[in-house]
Enzyme design. Sequence first.
Site, PDB file in Angstrom:
ATOM      1  N   ARG A 170       4.200  22.696  -0.758  1.00 15.72           N
ATOM      2  CA  ARG A 170       3.797  21.811  -1.861  1.00 15.72           C
ATOM      3  C   ARG A 170       2.699  22.416  -2.724  1.00 15.72           C
ATOM      4  O   ARG A 170       2.527  22.024  -3.881  1.00 15.72           O
ATOM      5  CB  ARG A 170       3.365  20.450  -1.318  1.00 15.72           C
ATOM      6  CG  ARG A 170       4.492  19.477  -1.131  1.00 15.72           C
ATOM      7  CD  ARG A 170       5.028  18.922  -2.463  1.00 15.72           C
ATOM      8  NE  ARG A 170       4.213  17.818  -2.932  1.00 15.72           N
ATOM      9  CZ  ARG A 170       3.482  17.825  -4.023  1.00 15.72           C
ATOM     10  NH1 ARG A 170       3.452  18.887  -4.783  1.00 15.72           N
ATOM     11  NH2 ARG A 170       2.786  16.772  -4.376  1.00 15.72           N
ATOM     12  N   ARG A 209      10.283   9.717   7.376  1.00 12.04           N
ATOM     13  CA  ARG A 209       9.338  10.634   6.729  1.00 12.04           C
ATOM     14  C   ARG A 209       8.867  11.731   7.679  1.00 12.04           C
ATOM     15  O   ARG A 209       7.703  12.133   7.642  1.00 12.04           O
ATOM     16  CB  ARG A 209       8.108   9.867   6.207  1.00 12.04           C
ATOM     17  CG  ARG A 209       8.411   8.916   5.074  1.00 12.04           C
ATOM     18  CD  ARG A 209       8.441   9.667   3.749  1.00 12.04           C
ATOM     19  NE  ARG A 209       8.716   8.768   2.653  1.00 12.04           N
ATOM     20  CZ  ARG A 209       7.798   8.334   1.792  1.00 12.04           C
ATOM     21  NH1 ARG A 209       6.557   8.723   1.894  1.00 12.04           N
ATOM     22  NH2 ARG A 209       8.135   7.538   0.828  1.00 12.04           N
TER      23      ARG A 209
HETATM   24  O1  CP3 Z   1      12.071  10.925   5.851  1.00 13.52           O
HETATM   25  C1  CP3 Z   1      12.100  12.090   5.407  1.00 13.52           C
HETATM   26  O2  CP3 Z   1      11.473  13.016   5.923  1.00 13.52           O
HETATM   27  C2  CP3 Z   1      13.036  12.390   4.258  1.00 13.52           C
HETATM   28  C3  CP3 Z   1      12.472  12.369   2.955  1.00 13.52           C
HETATM   29  C4  CP3 Z   1      12.085  11.067   2.263  1.00 13.52           C
HETATM   30  C5  CP3 Z   1      11.072  11.026   1.282  1.00 13.52           C
HETATM   31  N1  CP3 Z   1      11.068   9.791   0.721  1.00 13.52           N
HETATM   32  C6  CP3 Z   1      10.225  12.160   0.915  1.00 13.52           C
HETATM   33  C7  CP3 Z   1       8.997  11.906   0.137  1.00 13.52           C
HETATM   34  C8  CP3 Z   1      12.638   9.806   2.339  1.00 13.52           C
HETATM   35  C9  CP3 Z   1      13.710   9.269   3.270  1.00 13.52           C
HETATM   36  C10 CP3 Z   1      11.989   9.010   1.346  1.00 13.52           C
HETATM   37  C11 CP3 Z   1      12.355   7.604   1.081  1.00 13.52           C
HETATM   38  C12 CP3 Z   1      11.526   6.835   0.153  1.00 13.52           C
HETATM   39  N2  CP3 Z   1      10.949   7.226  -1.015  1.00 13.52           N
HETATM   40  C13 CP3 Z   1      11.287   5.459   0.300  1.00 13.52           C
HETATM   41  C14 CP3 Z   1      11.834   4.600   1.386  1.00 13.52           C
HETATM   42  C15 CP3 Z   1      11.110   4.829   2.657  1.00 13.52           C
HETATM   43  C16 CP3 Z   1       9.826   4.097   2.784  1.00 13.52           C
HETATM   44  O3  CP3 Z   1       8.833   4.750   3.061  1.00 13.52           O
HETATM   45  O4  CP3 Z   1       9.858   2.868   2.624  1.00 13.52           O
HETATM   46  C17 CP3 Z   1      10.497   5.045  -0.776  1.00 13.52           C
HETATM   47  C18 CP3 Z   1       9.965   3.653  -1.013  1.00 13.52           C
HETATM   48  C19 CP3 Z   1      10.300   6.165  -1.603  1.00 13.52           C
HETATM   49  C20 CP3 Z   1       9.585   6.190  -2.904  1.00 13.52           C
HETATM   50  C21 CP3 Z   1       8.455   7.137  -2.859  1.00 13.52           C
HETATM   51  N3  CP3 Z   1       8.581   8.512  -2.789  1.00 13.52           N
HETATM   52  C22 CP3 Z   1       7.079   6.826  -2.918  1.00 13.52           C
HETATM   53  C23 CP3 Z   1       6.514   5.419  -2.988  1.00 13.52           C
HETATM   54  C24 CP3 Z   1       6.395   8.045  -2.875  1.00 13.52           C
HETATM   55  C25 CP3 Z   1       4.912   8.282  -3.031  1.00 13.52           C
HETATM   56  C26 CP3 Z   1       4.280   8.091  -1.703  1.00 13.52           C
HETATM   57  C27 CP3 Z   1       2.978   8.820  -1.593  1.00 13.52           C
HETATM   58  O5  CP3 Z   1       2.414   8.633  -0.512  1.00 13.52           O
HETATM   59  O6  CP3 Z   1       2.560   9.528  -2.503  1.00 13.52           O
HETATM   60  C28 CP3 Z   1       7.327   9.073  -2.760  1.00 13.52           C
HETATM   61  C29 CP3 Z   1       7.054  10.522  -2.651  1.00 13.52           C
HETATM   62  C30 CP3 Z   1       7.564  11.213  -1.451  1.00 13.52           C
HETATM   63  N4  CP3 Z   1       8.838  11.087  -0.948  1.00 13.52           N
HETATM   64  C31 CP3 Z   1       6.863  12.161  -0.652  1.00 13.52           C
HETATM   65  C32 CP3 Z   1       7.756  12.620   0.332  1.00 13.52           C
HETATM   66  C33 CP3 Z   1       7.518  13.666   1.389  1.00 13.52           C
HETATM   67  C34 CP3 Z   1       5.441  12.636  -0.888  1.00 13.52           C
HETATM   68  C35 CP3 Z   1       5.533  13.665  -1.962  1.00 13.52           C
HETATM   69  C36 CP3 Z   1       4.385  14.615  -1.995  1.00 13.52           C
HETATM   70  O7  CP3 Z   1       4.460  15.663  -1.347  1.00 13.52           O
HETATM   71  O8  CP3 Z   1       3.426  14.347  -2.737  1.00 13.52           O
END
Ligand code: CP3
Length: 348
Positions: free
Chosen positions: A36, A23
Site C-alpha cells: 500500500r 478482511r
Molecule cells: O476480506 C478480505 O480480505 C477481502 C477484501 C475486502 C475488502 N473490503 C478490502 C478493503 C472485502 C471483502 C471488503 C468488503 C467491504 N468493503 C465491505 C463489507 C465488509 C464489511 O466490513 O462490512 C464494506 C462495507 C466495504 C466498503 C469499504 N471499503 C470501506 C467502508 C472501506 C474503508 C474502510 C477503512 O477502514 O478505511 C473500504 C476500503 C478497504 N476495503 C480496505 C480494504 C483492505 C482498506 C483500504 C486501505 O488499504 O486503505
Amino acid sequence: MHDRFLRACRREPVDVTPVWFMRQAGRYMPEYRALRARYSMLELCRTPELAVQVTLQPVRSIAVDAAILFADILLPLEPMGAPFDFAKGEGPVIFEPVRSVEAVERLRVFEPEEGLGYVLETLRLLRGELEGRCPLIGFAGAPFTLASYLIEGGKSSHFEKTKLFMYSEPAAWHALLEKLSEVTRRYLRAQITAGAQAVQLFDSWVGQLSVDDYRTYVQPHVKGVLEDVERTGVPVIHFGTGTATLLESMRDAGGTVIGVDWREPLSAAWKRIGHDRAVQGNFDPCALFAPWPTVESRAKAILDDVAGRPGHVFNLGHGILPTTPVDTVKRLADFVHSYAGQREPSEP
Ligand code: CP3
C-alpha cells in the site's frame, strides 16, 4: 484437509472446524502495508497480479481454510456510472451521490466481463495459484448496503438519507434495488464462472432496518439474487451485522450459510435460523485485542457452544480491524484447528 471449508458450508462432517477471517487481507498485515506504500487501494484492486498477491498474503502466513478474493464491494459502482475513491481517513467517497429518480434512471446495468473484467481475471489467476491449498471465496455487496453508499455518498452512522429516500420515493427505491440486484446477480455468477468456489453476499449495514422495513424494502430483492446464485450449486454465505432481529428474515431471503455476529450466542442464533442451514461466525473482532488467554477462552466458548454440530465455519462477526495484532490472528486460527481436533465427535 483442504476442502473442510466447503464441506462445512454443505453441513458435511469435517476433521476440524474450518476458519477464515473477514478482511483477512488488509492493513493489520505488514506485507499489505508495504504494498500500500506503493499503490493505492484501487490500484491494488485493478491490477490482477497485485490483487492475487494481496489475496495470498494471509493464506501464506495464517492457517486459514479459505482465501477471499481481494477486491471491494464498491467496485461495481464505477461501471454503473457512479465513480468513487477511498479518501484517507474518511473511507469511501462517492463523487455524485444518487438522490433522485433521474439519478437512479441514469445508473447502468453492465456485463461483468466488460465492467469488472480485472476482478474476474484475478479470480482465474487465483484458482491456478491456490490449487490444492484451499478454496477461493468471491463476494459482492448486497443491494441495501450498496444503495446506502450510493445515497449517503460515503459512510454513515444513522443512514438518514437512505431511509428518507426509501420512505419518500418508494418506486425509485425499488428501481434502484432492482438495478443493484441485477448487477450483483450477474457479477456473482460471473465470479463463479471465473473460479469462485463459494461466494459471500455482504449486507453489512442491513441491521439498521426494522424487521418490517427489511421485509418491505429489501428482502424481495435479496431473495431474487440469492435464489438465482444458489442455483449454481456453489455455497452462498449471506452476511450482515447487527442482525439479531433479522436472522429469520435473512434466512427466508436465502443463503446456504448465514453469517452471525457476536451479539447473540451462536447456538441460539443457529436454532432460530434452523439447523438446515450452515452458520458462520461469531467471534467479536474487538476481542482480538484482548490478552491471549481471553482470546482462547472466548474461542473455546464458541466451539463448545456449537458442540461439533456439522455446518459451522469459524469466523469473526465482522471484519478484522486495521490495528489487530497479527500474531493473535495466527494463534486463533491454530487454536480453532487444534481445539476442534481434541473434541469428541457429537451425536448426529
Ligand atoms: O476480506 C478480505 O480480505 C477481502 C477484501 C475486502 C475488502 N473490503 C478490502 C478493503 C472485502 C471483502 C471488503 C468488503 C467491504 N468493503 C465491505 C463489507 C465488509 C464489511 O466490513 O462490512 C464494506 C462495507 C466495504 C466498503 C469499504 N471499503 C470501506 C467502508 C472501506 C474503508 C474502510 C477503512 O477502514 O478505511 C473500504 C476500503 C478497504 N476495503 C480496505 C480494504 C483492505 C482498506 C483500504 C486501505 O488499504 O486503505
